[in-house]
Design a protein around this motif. Structure first.
Motif, PDB file in Angstrom:
ATOM      1  N   THR A 244       0.838  -1.200   0.000  1.00 15.65           N
ATOM      2  CA  THR A 244       0.000   0.000   0.000  1.00 15.65           C
ATOM      3  C   THR A 244       0.870   1.246   0.000  1.00 15.65           C
ATOM      4  OG1 THR A 244      -1.757  -1.144   1.163  1.00 15.65           O
ATOM      5  CG2 THR A 244      -1.794   1.252   1.246  1.00 15.65           C
ATOM      6  N   ALA A 245       1.909   1.261   0.823  1.00 14.76           N
ATOM      7  CA  ALA A 245       2.791   2.423   0.886  1.00 14.76           C
ATOM      8  C   ALA A 245       3.496   2.641  -0.449  1.00 14.76           C
ATOM      9  CB  ALA A 245       3.817   2.254   2.013  1.00 14.76           C
TER      10      ALA A 245
ATOM     11  N   GLU B 135     -20.291  16.799 -12.872  1.00 13.44           N
ATOM     12  CA  GLU B 135     -20.193  15.534 -13.585  1.00 13.44           C
ATOM     13  C   GLU B 135     -20.659  14.346 -12.747  1.00 13.44           C
ATOM     14  OE1 GLU B 135     -16.082  15.562 -14.467  1.00 13.44           O
ATOM     15  OE2 GLU B 135     -16.255  17.188 -15.884  1.00 13.44           O
ATOM     16  N   GLY B 136     -20.614  14.460 -11.448  1.00 19.01           N
ATOM     17  CA  GLY B 136     -20.933  13.344 -10.565  1.00 19.01           C
ATOM     18  C   GLY B 136     -19.705  12.486 -10.308  1.00 19.01           C
ATOM     19  N   CYS B 137     -19.619  11.947  -9.103  1.00 19.61           N
ATOM     20  CA  CYS B 137     -18.495  11.069  -8.797  1.00 19.61           C
ATOM     21  C   CYS B 137     -18.845  10.164  -7.622  1.00 19.61           C
ATOM     22  CB  CYS B 137     -17.224  11.854  -8.482  1.00 19.61           C
ATOM     23  SG  CYS B 137     -17.209  12.692  -6.881  1.00 19.61           S
ATOM     24  N   LEU B 138     -18.033   9.149  -7.467  1.00 21.70           N
ATOM     25  CA  LEU B 138     -18.104   8.256  -6.319  1.00 21.70           C
ATOM     26  C   LEU B 138     -16.877   8.533  -5.466  1.00 21.70           C
ATOM     27  CD1 LEU B 138     -19.234   5.689  -4.827  1.00 21.70           C
ATOM     28  CD2 LEU B 138     -17.496   4.436  -6.129  1.00 21.70           C
ATOM     29  N   HIS B 139     -17.087   8.870  -4.189  1.00 23.52           N
ATOM     30  CA  HIS B 139     -15.970   8.980  -3.249  1.00 23.52           C
ATOM     31  C   HIS B 139     -15.792   7.581  -2.677  1.00 23.52           C
ATOM     32  CE1 HIS B 139     -13.173  10.588  -0.316  1.00 23.52           C
ATOM     33  NE2 HIS B 139     -13.751   9.752   0.527  1.00 23.52           N
ATOM     34  N   TRP B 140     -14.595   7.038  -2.851  1.00 20.63           N
ATOM     35  CA  TRP B 140     -14.293   5.669  -2.444  1.00 20.63           C
ATOM     36  C   TRP B 140     -13.155   5.726  -1.432  1.00 20.63           C
ATOM     37  CZ3 TRP B 140     -10.848   2.184  -5.859  1.00 20.63           C
ATOM     38  CH2 TRP B 140     -10.797   0.901  -5.339  1.00 20.63           C
ATOM     39  N   GLY B 141     -13.392   5.203  -0.233  1.00 19.84           N
ATOM     40  CA  GLY B 141     -12.396   5.257   0.827  1.00 19.84           C
ATOM     41  C   GLY B 141     -11.988   3.879   1.317  1.00 19.84           C
TER      42      GLY B 141
ATOM     43  N   TYR C  59      -6.406   5.945   7.481  1.00 19.46           N
ATOM     44  CA  TYR C  59      -6.874   6.025   6.106  1.00 19.46           C
ATOM     45  C   TYR C  59      -5.798   5.493   5.176  1.00 19.46           C
ATOM     46  CZ  TYR C  59     -10.649   8.961   7.752  1.00 19.46           C
ATOM     47  OH  TYR C  59     -11.766   9.431   8.404  1.00 19.46           O
ATOM     48  N   LEU C  60      -6.220   4.714   4.188  1.00 16.83           N
ATOM     49  CA  LEU C  60      -5.305   4.135   3.212  1.00 16.83           C
ATOM     50  C   LEU C  60      -5.770   4.488   1.805  1.00 16.83           C
ATOM     51  CD1 LEU C  60      -5.098   0.616   4.887  1.00 16.83           C
ATOM     52  CD2 LEU C  60      -3.403   2.447   5.038  1.00 16.83           C
ATOM     53  N   ASN C  61      -4.913   4.295   0.836  1.00 16.00           N
ATOM     54  CA  ASN C  61      -5.250   4.570  -0.555  1.00 16.00           C
ATOM     55  C   ASN C  61      -6.063   3.407  -1.117  1.00 16.00           C
ATOM     56  OD1 ASN C  61      -5.374   5.166  -3.255  1.00 16.00           O
ATOM     57  ND2 ASN C  61      -3.187   5.566  -3.481  1.00 16.00           N
ATOM     58  N   PRO C  62      -7.336   3.615  -1.444  1.00 20.50           N
ATOM     59  CA  PRO C  62      -8.151   2.515  -1.953  1.00 20.50           C
ATOM     60  C   PRO C  62      -7.682   1.975  -3.301  1.00 20.50           C
ATOM     61  CG  PRO C  62      -9.351   4.578  -2.112  1.00 20.50           C
ATOM     62  CD  PRO C  62      -8.093   4.862  -1.352  1.00 20.50           C
ATOM     63  N   LEU C  63      -6.914   2.752  -4.049  1.00 24.10           N
ATOM     64  CA  LEU C  63      -6.415   2.260  -5.325  1.00 24.10           C
ATOM     65  C   LEU C  63      -5.502   1.053  -5.152  1.00 24.10           C
ATOM     66  CD1 LEU C  63      -5.753   5.610  -7.221  1.00 24.10           C
ATOM     67  CD2 LEU C  63      -7.698   4.049  -7.452  1.00 24.10           C
ATOM     68  N   ALA C  64      -4.937   0.880  -3.958  1.00 28.05           N
ATOM     69  CA  ALA C  64      -4.094  -0.288  -3.692  1.00 28.05           C
ATOM     70  C   ALA C  64      -4.891  -1.586  -3.829  1.00 28.05           C
ATOM     71  CB  ALA C  64      -3.479  -0.192  -2.298  1.00 28.05           C
TER      72      ALA C  64
END
Length: 184
Positions: free
Chosen positions: A11-12, A151-157, A164-169
């Motif tokens: 993740t880091a 535009e609209g978006c989804l906040h993903w955590g 808190y961590l980066n959800p893209l991981a």
């Protein structure tokens, strides 16, 4: 313990520099939920090739400024799918915005939790969900974060305990492997 340490290292490494908010296409996401399952990857929460409207920018202090997740372009009505298997631990409004939290199976102690907002949950607290399962739809523009109104978006955590961590991981990652260092 070792799996948790490896996950944190991965993740880091994936977090990189936070930098200014950017609007970039994600590299080579799985094209469909079925394909993600076939290849062993995780599905993205939104369909198609996600566009990051705002990047992860962790706060320096618990109450400091930052962005505690990522925003993916998603107009109202977009179907949201669970990124990993788990149990729904929250589904309801927070300060007038629909929020869904899923605690991920087999993710250590404390377990990982993903959050999705602004959404209308299609699942209930206590329900088990599978990776790729339809769990919510993006709510109307009125409930969207200010930077996503047009535009609209989804906040993903993503969180582990209070961190808190980066959800893209969860979707970009591979497996981190530690190699032996000889002569140390």
């Amino acid at each position: 313990m070792h799996r948790t340490l490896l996950w944190l290292l991965a993740t880091a490494a994936l977090a990189g520099s936070a930098g200014p908010p950017a609007r970039t296409a994600m590299p080579a996401p799985p094209p469909a939920v079925g394909e993600a399952a076939r290849t062993g990857g995780r599905p993205w929460p939104v369909p198609g090739t996600p566009v990051v409207v705002r990047t992860w920018n962790p706060p320096a202090t618990p109450y400091g400024p930052g962005h505690r997740g990522v925003d993916l372009a998603a107009p109202p009505g977009t179907e949201i799918r669970a990124v990993a298997a788990g149990r729904v631990t929250f589904a309801g409004p927070v300060a007038g915005t629909g929020v869904l939290t899923i605690t991920l199976d087999g993710s250590g102690s404390p377990p990982l939790r993903t959050t999705y907002e602004p959404v209308r949950a299609l699942v209930r607290v206590g329900e088990r969900v599978a990776a790729g399962q339809l769990v919510a739809t993006v709510e109307t523009e009125e409930a969207a974060p200010a930077h996503c109104k047009e535009e609209g978006c989804l906040h993903w955590g993503l969180k582990r305990g209070e961190v808190y961590l980066n959800p893209l991981a969860l979707v970009r990652g591979g497996h981190a492997r530690l190699l032996p260092v000889w002569g140390v």
